[in-house]
Design an enzyme around this catalytic site. Structure first.
Site, PDB file in Angstrom:
ATOM      1  N   ASP A  36      69.765 115.411 -10.771  1.00  0.00           N
ATOM      2  CA  ASP A  36      69.865 113.955 -10.757  1.00  0.00           C
ATOM      3  C   ASP A  36      69.254 113.444  -9.461  1.00  0.00           C
ATOM      4  OD1 ASP A  36      72.008 112.019 -12.567  1.00  0.00           O
ATOM      5  OD2 ASP A  36      71.163 111.154 -10.736  1.00  0.00           O
ATOM      6  N   VAL A  61      62.668 114.493 -12.300  1.00  0.00           N
ATOM      7  CA  VAL A  61      62.239 115.351 -13.404  1.00  0.00           C
ATOM      8  C   VAL A  61      60.728 115.347 -13.605  1.00  0.00           C
ATOM      9  CG1 VAL A  61      64.444 115.234 -14.613  1.00  0.00           C
ATOM     10  CG2 VAL A  61      62.685 113.516 -15.106  1.00  0.00           C
ATOM     11  N   CYS A  87      69.023 114.831 -20.286  1.00  0.00           N
ATOM     12  CA  CYS A  87      69.587 113.489 -20.491  1.00  0.00           C
ATOM     13  C   CYS A  87      68.971 112.443 -19.572  1.00  0.00           C
ATOM     14  CB  CYS A  87      71.100 113.512 -20.264  1.00  0.00           C
ATOM     15  SG  CYS A  87      72.036 114.445 -21.483  1.00  0.00           S
ATOM     16  N   TYR A 164      60.221 102.315 -24.590  1.00  0.00           N
ATOM     17  CA  TYR A 164      61.368 103.186 -24.823  1.00  0.00           C
ATOM     18  C   TYR A 164      61.252 103.905 -26.165  1.00  0.00           C
ATOM     19  CZ  TYR A 164      66.272 104.623 -25.181  1.00  0.00           C
ATOM     20  OH  TYR A 164      67.434 105.351 -25.312  1.00  0.00           O
ATOM     21  N   THR A 199      78.733 104.193 -23.029  1.00  0.00           N
ATOM     22  CA  THR A 199      78.551 104.607 -21.641  1.00  0.00           C
ATOM     23  C   THR A 199      79.024 103.474 -20.724  1.00  0.00           C
ATOM     24  OG1 THR A 199      76.300 103.747 -21.644  1.00  0.00           O
ATOM     25  CG2 THR A 199      76.582 106.066 -22.236  1.00  0.00           C
TER      26      THR A 199
END
Length: 258
Positions: A36, A61, A87, A164, A199
């Site tokens: 992260d 990433v 994720c 997206y 979330t």
């Protein structure tokens, strides 16, 4: 594949679905490495999940060197890597043309593709390289499992979701060929395409916004629970015959245009 005693990497593991997955995997007895960007939250998550079996690595990433260095750190700490759950991602919203007729900025589109799609591919390919040299385990002679995160937007992108939806559609498209590439090595690849999940970011929205989102869910008539995502991750790990598949986790939701 055995869950207890195995080692997992979870990108975006400090928040949202990644955090829920990390909790589920730790409860199942896995060592978990959180990849992260948020260093401050990362330290908190390690303490919450148990420092003996949890590792935090500050990772972008998209960065090959950072990802490879973090994988090396995981192997040095825990040994073989058995699971990778990607994720990490962003969900911007921007119409192709704004109200004045101006085209959406290209760099915003590229950034979404780079983080969500290219970032997932980057981590997956380097984890697969590490898994390929590991011994097999179990009756299926598996070496590992890679799970990527798509979205129902990859099938039914809404207004303002061009970037997206394209990034998540790309992840869906990666699933089968990646599974075929890695099948001779005993490495499986699956994808989860969640719908509207409860979330913290979504739960912070006004009730009327949440109610509007839930209205298109068939059953159960509610937001998805992040822990349900974690349960599906564990099932994918446990079920060796599940390979090359994208599974929608959405209560039979089909997204409207807006």
């Amino acid at each position: 594949m055995e869950l207890s005693g195995s080692t997992a990497i979870v990108t975006g593991g400090c928040s949202g679905l990644g955090h829920a997955t990390a909790i589920a995997l730790r409860e199942a007895g896995l060592n978990v490495a959180l990849f992260d960007m948020n260093d401050e939250v990362g330290s908190t998550r390690v303490n919450e999940l148990g420092a003996e079996h949890t590792l935090f690595c500050q990772v972008d990433v998209r960065d090959e060197k950072q990802v490879q260095s973090a994988i090396d750190e995981v192997k040095a700490r825990f040994g073989d890597i058995h699971l990778c759950v990607n994720c990490a991602g962003i969900a911007p919203a921007k119409r192709l043309l704004d109200k004045e007729g101006n085209a959406a900025p290209l760099d915003a589109f590229q950034n979404t593709i780079d983080i969500n799609l290219v970032g997932s591919f980057n981590v997956a390919r380097l984890v697969a390289q590490a898994m390929a040299s590991q011994p097999t385990q179990g009756e299926a002679n598996e070496r590992g499992l890679i799970i990527n995160t798509a979205s129902v937007a990859g099938y039914e992108g809404q207004i303002g979701q061009t970037a997206y939806a394209a990034s998540k559609g790309g992840i869906i498209g990666l699933t089968l060929p990646m599974a075929r590439d890695l099948a001779p090595l005993g490495i499986r690849v699956n994808t989860i395409a969640p719908g509207i999940m409860g979330t913290p970011m979504l739960l912070a929205m006004p009730d009327k916004v949440q109610d509007a989102l839930v209205s298109n869910v068939q059953f159960p008539k509610r937001l998805g629970l992040p822990e349900e995502f974690g349960k599906l991750v564990k099932h994918m790990m446990d079920n060796a015959y599940l390979n090359g598949e994208t599974i929608r986790l959405d209560g039979a939701l089909r997204m409207p245009p807006k």
